[in-house]
Design an enzyme around this catalytic site. Structure first.
Site, PDB file in Angstrom:
ATOM      1  N   CYS A  56       0.831  -1.212   0.000  1.00 42.52           N
ATOM      2  CA  CYS A  56       0.000   0.000   0.000  1.00 42.52           C
ATOM      3  C   CYS A  56       0.864   1.262   0.000  1.00 42.52           C
ATOM      4  CB  CYS A  56      -0.910   0.014   1.229  1.00 42.52           C
ATOM      5  SG  CYS A  56      -1.981  -1.408   1.334  1.00 42.52           S
ATOM      6  N   ASP A 149     -21.063  12.574 -14.733  1.00 43.22           N
ATOM      7  CA  ASP A 149     -22.504  12.343 -14.516  1.00 43.22           C
ATOM      8  C   ASP A 149     -22.749  11.489 -13.273  1.00 43.22           C
ATOM      9  OD1 ASP A 149     -21.575   9.878 -15.342  1.00 43.22           O
ATOM     10  OD2 ASP A 149     -23.008   9.632 -16.979  1.00 43.22           O
TER      11      ASP A 149
HETATM   12  C1  BEZ Z   1       0.500  -4.719   1.815  1.00 44.21           C
HETATM   13  O1  BEZ Z   1       0.066  -3.616   1.555  1.00 44.21           O
HETATM   14  O2  BEZ Z   1       1.682  -4.978   1.718  1.00 44.21           O
HETATM   15  C2  BEZ Z   1      -0.453  -5.832   2.212  1.00 44.21           C
HETATM   16  C3  BEZ Z   1      -1.562  -5.544   2.973  1.00 44.21           C
HETATM   17  C4  BEZ Z   1      -2.398  -6.606   3.360  1.00 44.21           C
HETATM   18  C5  BEZ Z   1      -2.124  -7.889   2.956  1.00 44.21           C
HETATM   19  C6  BEZ Z   1      -1.022  -8.142   2.157  1.00 44.21           C
HETATM   20  C7  BEZ Z   1      -0.164  -7.107   1.785  1.00 44.21           C
END
Ligand code: BEZ
Length: 233
Positions: A56, A149
């Site tokens: 992330c 929209d």
């Molecule tokens: C990650 O962002 O690395 C991750 C988050 C949850 C599960 C697996 C990977």
């Protein structure tokens, strides 16, 4: 109970063409009402499983670096996870450090704090295979592109273990915006400036009028003239 939860999670969701919910949510820029926040712009809402996680961090870093490209296309960006606003602010500093930006708490887009998982359920984003320490499901990596929209133009869902490709997301937005206004479709691996396809439901005479820059039709064993290319209008 388990069956009830499973049915609930699998029936919720949103289909292409549906009006995107006009939800209210707490975010890193305060409380928003989605349609008001979007205004007349296109929008992209992308979710991630959890703050302070490795994949992330790379994804939101990339999204932050590419924010000017989304802005050029008049696409407002908003992220979402089930963590708190406070976590989002703390984690944003890490993301800024990761991409070499000043250690401010703000990214160039807000992050929704869906702590009660209400939006995650409503939009079908929960991934029952990925759970937090308490055993509750995390959000998957969803991508929703919403038109001016307010209807859903695209949705993609990745599992937590597969990071997204933001170049591909921009490429898709270029196609969505072109095909929203011009009667063409974009072929495999299309990029801005490349040839487009004439829609199969446009008769030849009408196509010749619509595309004065010419149509190139590829010969096929079936002798059916459906592989029709035209320069990008
Ligand atoms: C990650 O962002 O690395 C991750 C988050 C949850 C599960 C697996 C990977």
């Amino acid at each position: 109970m388990f069956v009830f939860v499973w049915v609930y999670l699998t029936v919720m969701g949103i289909n292409l063409g549906d009006t995107f919910p006009n939800f209210e949510a707490e975010t890193t820029v305060g409380k928003i009402k989605f349609h008001d926040w979007l205004g007349d712009s296109w929008g992209i809402l992308f979710s991630h499983p959890a703050d302070y996680t490795p994949v992330c961090t790379t994804e939101l870093g990339r999204a932050a670096k590419m924010a000017p490209e989304f802005q050029k296309r008049k696409v407002k960006m908003i992220a979402l996870s089930i963590d708190s606003v406070q976590d989002h602010h703390g984690w944003s500093q890490d993301i800024n450090a990761y991409i070499g930006e000043p250690l401010v708490q703000m990214l160039p887009f807000p992050i929704i704090a869906d702590e009660k998982r209400e939006l995650a359920v409503q939009l079908g984003m929960l991934d029952p295979a990925e759970r937090n320490k308490e055993g509750l499901p995390l959000t998957a990596r969803a991508v929703f592109v919403i038109g001016p929209d307010k209807t859903l133009k695209l949705s993609i869902l990745y599992p937590a273990t597969t990071g997204r490709n933001f170049d591909e997301i921009l490429r898709v937005i270029d196609s969505l915006q072109l095909t929203a206004y011009k009667k063409v479709a974009t072929p495999v691996d299309w990029k801005v400036g490349a040839e487009c396809m004439v829609l199969p439901n446009i008769p030849e005479e009408e196509a010749n009028k619509l595309f004065p820059n010419g149509i190139r039709t590829e010969k096929l064993p079936s002798s059916k003239n459906y592989l029709r290319y035209t320069p990008q209008p």
